[in-house]
Design a protein around this motif. Structure first.
Motif, PDB file in Angstrom:
ATOM      1  N   ALA A   1       1.293  -0.931   0.491  1.00  0.00           N
ATOM      2  CA  ALA A   1      -0.324   0.063   0.227  1.00  0.00           C
ATOM      3  C   ALA A   1       0.983   1.573  -0.229  1.00  0.00           C
ATOM      4  O   ALA A   1       0.678   2.723  -0.723  1.00  0.00           O
ATOM      5  N   ARG A   2       2.493   1.377   0.801  1.00  0.00           N
ATOM      6  CA  ARG A   2       2.622   2.432   0.788  1.00  0.00           C
ATOM      7  C   ARG A   2       3.878   2.510  -0.605  1.00  0.00           C
ATOM      8  O   ARG A   2       3.684   3.600  -1.056  1.00  0.00           O
ATOM      9  N   ARG A   3       3.748   1.416  -0.986  1.00  0.00           N
ATOM     10  CA  ARG A   3       4.314   1.493  -2.604  1.00  0.00           C
ATOM     11  C   ARG A   3       3.625   1.779  -3.701  1.00  0.00           C
ATOM     12  O   ARG A   3       4.027   2.619  -4.606  1.00  0.00           O
ATOM     13  N   GLN A   4       2.404   1.963  -3.286  1.00  0.00           N
ATOM     14  CA  GLN A   4       1.412   2.135  -4.164  1.00  0.00           C
ATOM     15  C   GLN A   4       0.784   3.567  -4.415  1.00  0.00           C
ATOM     16  O   GLN A   4       0.839   5.380  -5.011  1.00  0.00           O
ATOM     17  N   PHE A   5       1.068   4.053  -2.595  1.00  0.00           N
ATOM     18  CA  PHE A   5       1.211   5.168  -2.199  1.00  0.00           C
ATOM     19  C   PHE A   5       2.390   6.472  -2.573  1.00  0.00           C
ATOM     20  O   PHE A   5       2.262   7.609  -3.781  1.00  0.00           O
ATOM     21  N   CYS A   6       3.368   5.765  -2.472  1.00  0.00           N
ATOM     22  CA  CYS A   6       4.367   6.592  -3.298  1.00  0.00           C
ATOM     23  C   CYS A   6       4.390   6.580  -4.908  1.00  0.00           C
ATOM     24  O   CYS A   6       4.706   8.224  -5.478  1.00  0.00           O
ATOM     25  N   GLU A   7       4.120   5.920  -5.733  1.00  0.00           N
ATOM     26  CA  GLU A   7       3.903   6.055  -7.038  1.00  0.00           C
ATOM     27  C   GLU A   7       2.692   7.318  -7.721  1.00  0.00           C
ATOM     28  O   GLU A   7       2.655   7.433  -8.165  1.00  0.00           O
ATOM     29  N   ALA A   8       1.510   6.938  -6.738  1.00  0.00           N
ATOM     30  CA  ALA A   8       0.713   8.166  -7.012  1.00  0.00           C
ATOM     31  C   ALA A   8       1.165   9.050  -6.772  1.00  0.00           C
ATOM     32  O   ALA A   8       0.811   9.965  -7.350  1.00  0.00           O
ATOM     33  N   CYS A   9       1.661   9.415  -5.905  1.00  0.00           N
ATOM     34  CA  CYS A   9       2.399  11.225  -5.767  1.00  0.00           C
ATOM     35  C   CYS A   9       3.631  11.388  -6.682  1.00  0.00           C
ATOM     36  O   CYS A   9       3.552  12.129  -6.364  1.00  0.00           O
ATOM     37  N   GLY A  10       3.844  10.400  -7.891  1.00  0.00           N
ATOM     38  CA  GLY A  10       5.122  10.819  -7.882  1.00  0.00           C
ATOM     39  C   GLY A  10       6.249   9.764  -8.407  1.00  0.00           C
ATOM     40  O   GLY A  10       7.247  10.228  -8.813  1.00  0.00           O
ATOM     41  N   ILE A  11       6.687   9.070  -7.712  1.00  0.00           N
ATOM     42  CA  ILE A  11       7.420   7.960  -7.246  1.00  0.00           C
ATOM     43  C   ILE A  11       8.058   7.286  -8.020  1.00  0.00           C
ATOM     44  O   ILE A  11       6.580   6.751  -7.902  1.00  0.00           O
ATOM     45  N   PRO A  12       9.236   7.029  -9.129  1.00  0.00           N
ATOM     46  CA  PRO A  12       9.018   5.541 -10.236  1.00  0.00           C
ATOM     47  C   PRO A  12       8.471   4.791  -9.033  1.00  0.00           C
ATOM     48  O   PRO A  12      10.397   5.109  -8.097  1.00  0.00           O
ATOM     49  N   ARG A  13       8.612   3.746  -9.473  1.00  0.00           N
ATOM     50  CA  ARG A  13       9.003   2.136  -8.491  1.00  0.00           C
ATOM     51  C   ARG A  13      10.068   1.797  -8.441  1.00  0.00           C
ATOM     52  O   ARG A  13      10.932   1.136  -7.599  1.00  0.00           O
ATOM     53  N   ASN A  14      11.299   2.292  -9.089  1.00  0.00           N
ATOM     54  CA  ASN A  14      12.561   1.901  -9.237  1.00  0.00           C
ATOM     55  C   ASN A  14      13.127   3.163  -8.715  1.00  0.00           C
ATOM     56  O   ASN A  14      14.543   2.286  -8.419  1.00  0.00           O
ATOM     57  N   ARG A  15      12.415   3.101  -7.538  1.00  0.00           N
ATOM     58  CA  ARG A  15      13.168   4.428  -7.060  1.00  0.00           C
ATOM     59  C   ARG A  15      12.650   3.912  -5.449  1.00  0.00           C
ATOM     60  O   ARG A  15      13.191   5.424  -4.329  1.00  0.00           O
ATOM     61  N   ILE A  16      12.366   2.881  -5.254  1.00  0.00           N
ATOM     62  CA  ILE A  16      11.607   3.135  -4.279  1.00  0.00           C
ATOM     63  C   ILE A  16      12.037   1.612  -3.075  1.00  0.00           C
ATOM     64  O   ILE A  16      12.197   0.361  -4.238  1.00  0.00           O
ATOM     65  N   CYS A  17      12.605   1.634  -1.969  1.00  0.00           N
ATOM     66  CA  CYS A  17      13.231   0.784  -1.739  1.00  0.00           C
ATOM     67  C   CYS A  17      12.209   0.171  -0.204  1.00  0.00           C
ATOM     68  O   CYS A  17      11.140   1.183   0.570  1.00  0.00           O
ATOM     69  N   LEU A  18      12.124  -1.212  -0.042  1.00  0.00           N
ATOM     70  CA  LEU A  18      10.833  -1.550   1.369  1.00  0.00           C
ATOM     71  C   LEU A  18      11.564  -1.931   2.586  1.00  0.00           C
ATOM     72  O   LEU A  18      12.705  -2.603   1.844  1.00  0.00           O
ATOM     73  N   ASP A  19      10.809  -2.026   3.865  1.00  0.00           N
ATOM     74  CA  ASP A  19      11.787  -2.346   4.992  1.00  0.00           C
ATOM     75  C   ASP A  19      10.545  -2.868   5.840  1.00  0.00           C
ATOM     76  O   ASP A  19      10.079  -2.177   6.117  1.00  0.00           O
ATOM     77  N   PRO A  20      10.606  -3.615   6.285  1.00  0.00           N
ATOM     78  CA  PRO A  20       9.718  -4.285   7.065  1.00  0.00           C
ATOM     79  C   PRO A  20       9.999  -3.861   8.851  1.00  0.00           C
ATOM     80  O   PRO A  20       9.417  -4.411   9.562  1.00  0.00           O
ATOM     81  N   GLY A  21      10.716  -3.095   8.717  1.00  0.00           N
ATOM     82  CA  GLY A  21      11.048  -3.183   9.857  1.00  0.00           C
ATOM     83  C   GLY A  21      11.011  -3.814  11.249  1.00  0.00           C
ATOM     84  O   GLY A  21      10.329  -3.555  12.237  1.00  0.00           O
ATOM     85  N   ILE A  22      12.441  -4.285  11.001  1.00  0.00           N
ATOM     86  CA  ILE A  22      12.542  -5.006  12.294  1.00  0.00           C
ATOM     87  C   ILE A  22      13.072  -4.187  13.981  1.00  0.00           C
ATOM     88  O   ILE A  22      13.525  -3.556  13.359  1.00  0.00           O
ATOM     89  N   GLY A  23      12.055  -4.906  14.076  1.00  0.00           N
ATOM     90  CA  GLY A  23      12.514  -4.020  16.014  1.00  0.00           C
ATOM     91  C   GLY A  23      11.666  -2.790  16.330  1.00  0.00           C
ATOM     92  O   GLY A  23      11.487  -2.030  17.334  1.00  0.00           O
ATOM     93  N   PHE A  24      10.911  -2.396  15.229  1.00  0.00           N
ATOM     94  CA  PHE A  24      10.002  -1.256  15.023  1.00  0.00           C
ATOM     95  C   PHE A  24       9.093  -1.121  15.466  1.00  0.00           C
ATOM     96  O   PHE A  24       7.712  -1.915  14.451  1.00  0.00           O
TER      97      PHE A  24
END
Length: 263
Positions: free
Chosen positions: A151-174
């Motif tokens: 969902a956050r990747r989709q949000f980023c793309e909708a804002c105009g951030i290309p997918r190839n500039r998006i990295c995902l992190d499950p947030g270990i410890g957060f």
């Protein structure tokens, strides 16, 4: 990704790199040791840490970035959830924004990333650093975080951030228990299958001491063990404090055929 915390209170290395000279020398050594990215943070996000103002955060990170930009040949990532800090860091030379709030903490952050054409690391966190470890609950931690990241990747793309500039992190410890962290790590291949670069930030965290049965134990060896498992499962970026042993362990792991396990 080498961790450079220019803070007095980070959980593992707080106070070690507060002096600009020390921070610069540490970053240059990380590059020499084989780091591919230097991640600079000016606000601790350890459990129950106190937030700092944007002015304070800028005063910690910008002088370091200024001095490093002419010396490093690898990218600088700014670890911040504040749009103003990210904007200043990018102006100083940072090329990646690493946001522990998944671009939810500051409504201006998406436009900062879009306007400057930088990369972004989007992380999952339940709650805030001040509340995340009170009682983290999930029905299915892997599925819920997988859905969140998509969902956050989709949000980023909708804002105009290309997918190839998006990295995902499950947030270990957060906002996770020790068992949640282990379940997420065992599901690394599932997160890799989402198709975006995957960052794993496990270095020296509390679940390592839990597994070892000693929270006071030196966690470097445990960190290396998790790094090898994550790399074998296809993780793209390992965010670590100890760059040299991590690079050496991965080099030998690959030479011995360990990375052949990757899907």
């Amino acid at each position: 990704m080498g961790i450079l915390n220019v803070t007095p209170d980070s959980f593992s290395d707080g106070g070690r790199h507060v002096a600009i000279h020390d921070a610069v020398e540490t970053a240059l050594q990380m590059q020499a040791d084989g780091a591919d990215i230097i991640d600079i943070g000016g606000e601790s996000t350890r459990p129950y840490s106190e937030p700092v103002s944007a002015d304070e955060e800028r005063s910690r990170v910008i002088p370091v970035i200024d001095q490093l930009c002419g010396k490093l040949t690898i990218p600088i990532s700014i670890d911040t959830s504040k749009g103003d800090v990210a904007r200043a860091a990018i102006a100083a030379g940072a090329e990646i924004v690493n946001d522990v709030t998944g671009l939810e903490g500051d409504s201006t952050m998406p436009s900062v990333v879009v306007d400057h054409g930088v990369g972004v690391c989007v992380m999952h966190m339940q709650g805030s650093p001040q509340t995340m470890q009170d009682d983290p609950l999930y029905e299915d931690v892997v599925s819920e975080i997988e859905s969140y990241l998509v969902a956050r990747r989709q949000f980023c793309e909708a804002c105009g951030i290309p997918r190839n500039r998006i990295c995902l992190d499950p947030g270990i410890g957060f906002g996770k228990t020790h068992e949640h962290n282990l379940r997420l790590l065992r599901a690394t291949r599932r997160f890799v299958a989402l198709g975006s670069p995957l960052l794993i930030g496990h270095s020296r965290k509390g679940f390592i001491g839990k597994v070892l049965g000693d929270q006071r134990a030196d966690r470097m060896a445990g960190t290396l063990g998790v790094s090898l498992a994550a790399a074998a499962a296809g993780a793209n970026i390992l965010r670590v404090h100890d760059v040299k042993p991590s690079v050496e362990a991965l080099k030998l792991f690959e030479a011995a055929g360990g990375l052949d396990q990757r899907a």
